[in-house]
Design an enzyme around this catalytic site. Structure first.
Site, PDB file in Angstrom:
ATOM      1  N   ASN A   1     -12.214  14.539 -71.131  1.00  0.00           N
ATOM      2  CA  ASN A   1     -11.252  13.490 -70.794  1.00  0.00           C
ATOM      3  C   ASN A   1     -10.975  12.721 -72.089  1.00  0.00           C
ATOM      4  O   ASN A   1     -11.792  11.909 -72.527  1.00  0.00           O
ATOM      5  CB  ASN A   1     -11.869  12.577 -69.727  1.00  0.00           C
ATOM      6  CG  ASN A   1     -10.923  11.473 -69.295  1.00  0.00           C
ATOM      7  OD1 ASN A   1      -9.841  11.308 -69.868  1.00  0.00           O
ATOM      8  ND2 ASN A   1     -11.324  10.712 -68.300  1.00  0.00           N
TER       9      ASN A   1
ATOM     10  N   ARG B   1      -8.717  16.817 -68.422  1.00  0.00           N
ATOM     11  CA  ARG B   1      -7.970  15.874 -67.600  1.00  0.00           C
ATOM     12  C   ARG B   1      -6.662  15.556 -68.325  1.00  0.00           C
ATOM     13  O   ARG B   1      -6.672  15.197 -69.502  1.00  0.00           O
ATOM     14  CB  ARG B   1      -8.771  14.591 -67.420  1.00  0.00           C
ATOM     15  CG  ARG B   1      -7.983  13.551 -66.680  1.00  0.00           C
ATOM     16  CD  ARG B   1      -8.711  12.239 -66.622  1.00  0.00           C
ATOM     17  NE  ARG B   1      -7.934  11.301 -65.846  1.00  0.00           N
ATOM     18  CZ  ARG B   1      -7.785  10.026 -66.180  1.00  0.00           C
ATOM     19  NH1 ARG B   1      -8.356   9.538 -67.259  1.00  0.00           N
ATOM     20  NH2 ARG B   1      -7.071   9.232 -65.431  1.00  0.00           N
TER      21      ARG B   1
ATOM     22  N   HIS C   1      -4.749   8.949 -60.076  1.00  0.00           N
ATOM     23  CA  HIS C   1      -6.093   9.166 -59.507  1.00  0.00           C
ATOM     24  C   HIS C   1      -6.097  10.376 -58.561  1.00  0.00           C
ATOM     25  O   HIS C   1      -6.928  10.463 -57.655  1.00  0.00           O
ATOM     26  CB  HIS C   1      -6.577   7.957 -58.671  1.00  0.00           C
ATOM     27  CG  HIS C   1      -6.818   6.708 -59.432  1.00  0.00           C
ATOM     28  ND1 HIS C   1      -6.480   5.461 -58.929  1.00  0.00           N
ATOM     29  CD2 HIS C   1      -7.382   6.485 -60.636  1.00  0.00           C
ATOM     30  CE1 HIS C   1      -6.822   4.531 -59.790  1.00  0.00           C
ATOM     31  NE2 HIS C   1      -7.370   5.113 -60.846  1.00  0.00           N
TER      32      HIS C   1
ATOM     33  N   ARG D   1      -4.449  -5.516 -63.943  1.00  0.00           N
ATOM     34  CA  ARG D   1      -3.036  -5.187 -63.662  1.00  0.00           C
ATOM     35  C   ARG D   1      -2.547  -5.941 -62.440  1.00  0.00           C
ATOM     36  O   ARG D   1      -3.287  -6.109 -61.466  1.00  0.00           O
ATOM     37  CB  ARG D   1      -2.883  -3.683 -63.410  1.00  0.00           C
ATOM     38  CG  ARG D   1      -2.934  -2.863 -64.674  1.00  0.00           C
ATOM     39  CD  ARG D   1      -2.950  -1.382 -64.365  1.00  0.00           C
ATOM     40  NE  ARG D   1      -4.210  -0.783 -64.782  1.00  0.00           N
ATOM     41  CZ  ARG D   1      -4.610   0.441 -64.455  1.00  0.00           C
ATOM     42  NH1 ARG D   1      -3.855   1.207 -63.699  1.00  0.00           N
ATOM     43  NH2 ARG D   1      -5.766   0.897 -64.877  1.00  0.00           N
TER      44      ARG D   1
ATOM     45  N   GLU E   1     -14.831  12.849 -60.526  1.00  0.00           N
ATOM     46  CA  GLU E   1     -13.646  13.505 -61.085  1.00  0.00           C
ATOM     47  C   GLU E   1     -14.023  14.675 -61.991  1.00  0.00           C
ATOM     48  O   GLU E   1     -13.332  15.688 -62.018  1.00  0.00           O
ATOM     49  CB  GLU E   1     -12.791  12.477 -61.823  1.00  0.00           C
ATOM     50  CG  GLU E   1     -12.096  11.548 -60.826  1.00  0.00           C
ATOM     51  CD  GLU E   1     -11.394  10.360 -61.459  1.00  0.00           C
ATOM     52  OE1 GLU E   1     -10.200  10.467 -61.734  1.00  0.00           O
ATOM     53  OE2 GLU E   1     -12.055   9.330 -61.666  1.00  0.00           O
TER      54      GLU E   1
END
Ligand code: AMP
Length: 398
Positions: free
Chosen positions: A7, A92, A181, A242, A386
């Site tokens: 990743n 990823r 996601h 955010r 993940e």
């Protein structure tokens, strides 16, 4: 089979070497400050040894990958004899646009197609591509697979992914909801179906991925039909820093009032908002907010209450989208660990016949049913993974 999962960010690179038979990681680690000075923290899990930190100049991602491979084959803290043991690499990749509805084996054409999505994720995709190129240089004969954050949500119907803008903006610029996601929502929905004893092909599931970034998804018969993040990961519920969904006209208003240009305003929405901004900058971390709440801080409590209220509203919206729901999962850093957040969300959903098992809800970070046995809808903590999801996809493709 041993699969290396990568990743890659602009100045960091996370990795795990996974044994696909046992589905357990053999080693994991993180390269930080690539291009600045460089630090590699490597954990040789298979050897049961402590983390080792290697500080060395890491001018490029190529150097970082080389250091990772050296660490994996090192005499003391390595976990494999030689690099031939790595049979595949899974990468990823954040944005696959409309080009990728599933994972793919990486070829030159695939790299070009990923490059063509760079505009949609200018911070992430170029970094992901650098990681792919660096791995190809270091392991030229090893097959590589790209696993996209957006792919799982490509099954959303038009009515879920279109915005109320002139259609030509979708046609010309591909402005639409993509969702993110996806690897986590796909993995967790499958694990949720298993845990709840449901046939995924005949199920209505809602996954609440609540972490530093948060998104909720509606999964019908194993396919994503709606999700809360949008064209970018800024949309949906408010997050660590955010803003999540706001009235778009607020942007112009802030720019005028605060004399900010668009870059400064976007930074405000991405970095200074969410529970961090709402708690008057106490923290973006829910552990700190919980501590502050227990010490009587009202702003910290407001931030968490607002977050939970928005999550519950999305769940309600997705019960409508699915026309019912069989089971709900909480996952990721906050979802797996923060019992108070789960309790506040579930309390707002009692109209669905959900009742919380308060004792079970004390669980952290492991799979657990947290609704009572007679609850109409089953609610679970399902830890996301993940890296394992990427390794599974990689093995399946090669
Ligand atoms: P993630 O983005 O999934 O890695 O989640 C990271 C976030 O999870 C952190 O910023 C924290 O807010 C939250 N988190 C991690 N551990 C805990 C915990 N034990 N209790 C509450 N929140 C936690």
């Amino acid at each position: 089979m041993k699969v290396l999962v990568i990743n890659c960010g602009s100045s960091s690179l996370k990795y795990q070497l996974i044994d696909s038979e046992t589905e357990k990681p053999l080693a994991s680690g993180l390269c930080e400050r690539i291009g600045i000075d460089g630090r590699l923290v490597h954990k040789p899990i298979a050897k049961g040894l402590d983390k080792v930190t290697i500080e060395a100049e890491m001018k490029t991602h190529e150097t970082a990958i080389k250091m990772v491979l050296d660490a994996l084959t090192h005499k003391e803290h390595g976990v494999i004899e030689n690099l031939d043991e790595i049979k595949a690499v899974g990468h990823r990749v954040v944005h696959g646009g409309e080009k990728f509805a599933s994972s793919v084996i990486i070829s030159e054409e695939v790299i070009e197609a990923i490059e063509s999505c760079n505009e949609l994720a200018p911070l992430h995709n170029p970094a992901n591509l650098i990681g792919i190129r660096a791995c190809q240089a270091a392991l030229p004969n090893v097959p590589m697979v790209a696993v996209f954050d957006t792919a799982f949500h490509q099954t959303m119907p038009e009515k879920a992914f279109l915005y109320g803008l002139p259609l030509e903006y979708y046609e010309k610029y591909k402005i639409r909801r993509y969702g993110f996601h996806g690897t986590s929502h796909s993995f967790v929905s499958q694990e949720l179906a298993k845990a709840a004893g449901l046939d995924i092909k005949n199920s209505k599931l809602i996954v609440c991925h609540l972490g530093n970034g948060s998104s909720i998804s509606a999964v019908l018969n194993g396919k994503s039909i709606d999700t809360s993040m949008g064209f970018t990961p800024l949309a949906g519920v408010l997050m660590g820093t955010r803003s999540g969904d706001i009235d778009p006209a607020i942007i112009e208003y802030i720019m005028k009032k605060e004399q900010k240009d668009i870059d400064a305003t976007m930074k405000l929405l991405n970095k200074d908002s969410g529970v961090y901004g709402l708690s008057r900058n106490i923290s973006s971390d829910f552990r700190d907010l919980d501590q502050a709440y227990r010490e009587g801080n009202k702003a910290a409590d407001n931030a968490v209450q607002t977050f939970c209220y928005q999550v519950a509203k999305y769940v309600g919206a997705y019960v409508a989208a699915l026309n019912g729901v069989d089971a709900i999962a909480f996952t990721a850093g906050v979802g797996e660990n923060d019992g108070r957040v789960r309790e506040l969300v579930m309390a707002q959903l009692s109209y669905l016949g959900i009742t919380i098992d308060k004792e079970a809800n004390k669980t952290r970070g492991e799979e657990k049913m947290i609704s009572t046995k007679d609850s109409k809808i089953k609610v679970y903590i399902i830890p996301t993974n993940e890296e394992l999801a990427i390794a599974r996809e990689t093995v399946e493709l090669i």
